[in-house]
Design a protein around this motif. Sequence first.
Motif, PDB file in Angstrom:
ATOM      1  N   GLU A  38      11.910 -44.855   7.267  1.00 42.10           N
ATOM      2  CA  GLU A  38      10.984 -44.333   8.271  1.00 42.10           C
ATOM      3  C   GLU A  38      10.551 -42.905   7.916  1.00 42.10           C
ATOM      4  O   GLU A  38       9.372 -42.567   8.033  1.00 42.10           O
ATOM      5  N   ILE A  39      11.481 -42.084   7.471  1.00 43.08           N
ATOM      6  CA  ILE A  39      11.144 -40.718   7.044  1.00 43.08           C
ATOM      7  C   ILE A  39      10.157 -40.767   5.888  1.00 43.08           C
ATOM      8  O   ILE A  39       9.165 -40.035   5.869  1.00 43.08           O
ATOM      9  N   THR A  40      10.407 -41.630   4.938  1.00 42.27           N
ATOM     10  CA  THR A  40       9.518 -41.781   3.784  1.00 42.27           C
ATOM     11  C   THR A  40       8.118 -42.203   4.225  1.00 42.27           C
ATOM     12  O   THR A  40       7.118 -41.639   3.773  1.00 42.27           O
ATOM     13  N   VAL A  41       8.045 -43.174   5.108  1.00 42.91           N
ATOM     14  CA  VAL A  41       6.750 -43.674   5.586  1.00 42.91           C
ATOM     15  C   VAL A  41       6.012 -42.562   6.334  1.00 42.91           C
ATOM     16  O   VAL A  41       4.812 -42.354   6.127  1.00 42.91           O
ATOM     17  N   ARG A  42       6.713 -41.832   7.193  1.00 42.67           N
ATOM     18  CA  ARG A  42       6.071 -40.750   7.960  1.00 42.67           C
ATOM     19  C   ARG A  42       5.565 -39.636   7.067  1.00 42.67           C
ATOM     20  O   ARG A  42       4.594 -38.971   7.401  1.00 42.67           O
ATOM     21  N   ARG A  43       6.219 -39.413   5.961  1.00 41.17           N
ATOM     22  CA  ARG A  43       5.777 -38.386   5.007  1.00 41.17           C
ATOM     23  C   ARG A  43       4.546 -38.837   4.221  1.00 41.17           C
ATOM     24  O   ARG A  43       3.967 -38.051   3.486  1.00 41.17           O
ATOM     25  N   GLY A  44       4.222 -40.088   4.346  1.00 34.61           N
ATOM     26  CA  GLY A  44       3.057 -40.605   3.629  1.00 34.61           C
ATOM     27  C   GLY A  44       3.330 -40.932   2.176  1.00 34.61           C
ATOM     28  O   GLY A  44       2.397 -41.104   1.389  1.00 34.61           O
ATOM     29  N   VAL A  45       4.582 -41.027   1.802  1.00 34.32           N
ATOM     30  CA  VAL A  45       4.942 -41.367   0.424  1.00 34.32           C
ATOM     31  C   VAL A  45       4.700 -42.854   0.221  1.00 34.32           C
ATOM     32  O   VAL A  45       5.207 -43.686   0.958  1.00 34.32           O
ATOM     33  N   ARG A  46       3.897 -43.181  -0.762  1.00 34.83           N
ATOM     34  CA  ARG A  46       3.610 -44.591  -1.064  1.00 34.83           C
ATOM     35  C   ARG A  46       4.370 -44.959  -2.325  1.00 34.83           C
ATOM     36  O   ARG A  46       3.927 -44.691  -3.431  1.00 34.83           O
ATOM     37  N   ALA A  47       5.523 -45.532  -2.122  1.00 34.12           N
ATOM     38  CA  ALA A  47       6.362 -45.935  -3.248  1.00 34.12           C
ATOM     39  C   ALA A  47       6.908 -47.324  -2.974  1.00 34.12           C
ATOM     40  O   ALA A  47       7.040 -47.738  -1.828  1.00 34.12           O
ATOM     41  N   SER A  48       7.211 -48.016  -4.037  1.00 34.33           N
ATOM     42  CA  SER A  48       7.736 -49.376  -3.918  1.00 34.33           C
ATOM     43  C   SER A  48       9.194 -49.374  -3.508  1.00 34.33           C
ATOM     44  O   SER A  48       9.928 -48.430  -3.754  1.00 34.33           O
ATOM     45  N   CYS A  49       9.585 -50.487  -2.936  1.00 29.83           N
ATOM     46  CA  CYS A  49      10.975 -50.700  -2.552  1.00 29.83           C
ATOM     47  C   CYS A  49      11.760 -51.165  -3.779  1.00 29.83           C
ATOM     48  O   CYS A  49      11.328 -52.062  -4.490  1.00 29.83           O
ATOM     49  N   LEU A  50      12.887 -50.541  -4.002  1.00 25.62           N
ATOM     50  CA  LEU A  50      13.834 -51.025  -5.013  1.00 25.62           C
ATOM     51  C   LEU A  50      15.109 -51.468  -4.316  1.00 25.62           C
ATOM     52  O   LEU A  50      16.205 -51.370  -4.847  1.00 25.62           O
ATOM     53  N   CYS A  51      14.950 -51.960  -3.118  1.00 25.87           N
ATOM     54  CA  CYS A  51      16.076 -52.315  -2.257  1.00 25.87           C
ATOM     55  C   CYS A  51      17.013 -53.322  -2.910  1.00 25.87           C
ATOM     56  O   CYS A  51      18.222 -53.261  -2.710  1.00 25.87           O
ATOM     57  N   PHE A  52      16.459 -54.238  -3.671  1.00 23.97           N
ATOM     58  CA  PHE A  52      17.292 -55.268  -4.293  1.00 23.97           C
ATOM     59  C   PHE A  52      17.296 -55.134  -5.809  1.00 23.97           C
ATOM     60  O   PHE A  52      17.592 -56.071  -6.521  1.00 23.97           O
ATOM     61  N   GLY A  53      16.922 -53.950  -6.287  1.00 26.51           N
ATOM     62  CA  GLY A  53      17.019 -53.645  -7.698  1.00 26.51           C
ATOM     63  C   GLY A  53      15.771 -53.897  -8.512  1.00 26.51           C
ATOM     64  O   GLY A  53      15.692 -53.475  -9.648  1.00 26.51           O
ATOM     65  N   ALA A  54      14.798 -54.565  -7.950  1.00 29.85           N
ATOM     66  CA  ALA A  54      13.546 -54.816  -8.677  1.00 29.85           C
ATOM     67  C   ALA A  54      12.407 -54.179  -7.893  1.00 29.85           C
ATOM     68  O   ALA A  54      12.364 -54.243  -6.669  1.00 29.85           O
ATOM     69  N   ARG A  55      11.508 -53.552  -8.609  1.00 31.12           N
ATOM     70  CA  ARG A  55      10.383 -52.876  -7.958  1.00 31.12           C
ATOM     71  C   ARG A  55       9.459 -53.910  -7.319  1.00 31.12           C
ATOM     72  O   ARG A  55       9.038 -54.864  -7.939  1.00 31.12           O
ATOM     73  N   SER A  56       9.180 -53.675  -6.067  1.00 31.24           N
ATOM     74  CA  SER A  56       8.280 -54.548  -5.329  1.00 31.24           C
ATOM     75  C   SER A  56       6.853 -54.029  -5.463  1.00 31.24           C
ATOM     76  O   SER A  56       6.641 -52.828  -5.571  1.00 31.24           O
TER      77      SER A  56
END
Length: 184
Positions: free
Chosen positions: A93-111
């Motif tokens: 949520e902090i990342t989204v509010r900052r406007g950072v557009r980055a992929s999720c590596l939640c499961f180890g692979a870039r989405s």
Amino acid sequence: MIVRYVAIGCGVLLVVIFAVSAAGKARSRAAFDEFAGSLTELRLVPRRRRRPVAAAVIAVEAGLVALFAVPGGARLAFPAAAALLTVFAVAIEITVRRGVRASCLCFGARSARPLDRVHVARNLVLAGVGALGLVAVTAPSPGDVHPAGAALAVAAAAVAAAVVLRLDDIAELFRPYPTLRQER
């Protein structure tokens, strides 16, 4: 007696999610480096601390998997999982509010899908699974666990885990696409 099956299902779901997550991030040096780098890219961790924080995240996820496997460990694993998933949701949520557009590596692979509130919701729902599992595992429940009931709980958890692991793809199906204007 149903609370035992709820506890089984919640535990299996969280074990699968954390096992896939930890394994995906630690599967190779390149995967680890990419995950560590993403923590800085998301502006969550200073560059000099990215590797130790990445290692700690993986260790906690793997530790939760192990804790669920220990007899009686679910009483500690469920609240720890809920807390960790809440921290993940807040960080996203902090990342989204900052406007950072980055992929999720939640499961180890870039989405291909950038982090957004779908990821926040996913982690909050999983935190809720941890809370529900804690309630279920601590509730009194007389009677034995029947193999068919346990198998059904495991199957339901496997389906839920598949949905969670493919959530980026599922969410993408429902993302509105801009329409093309027809010129006359």
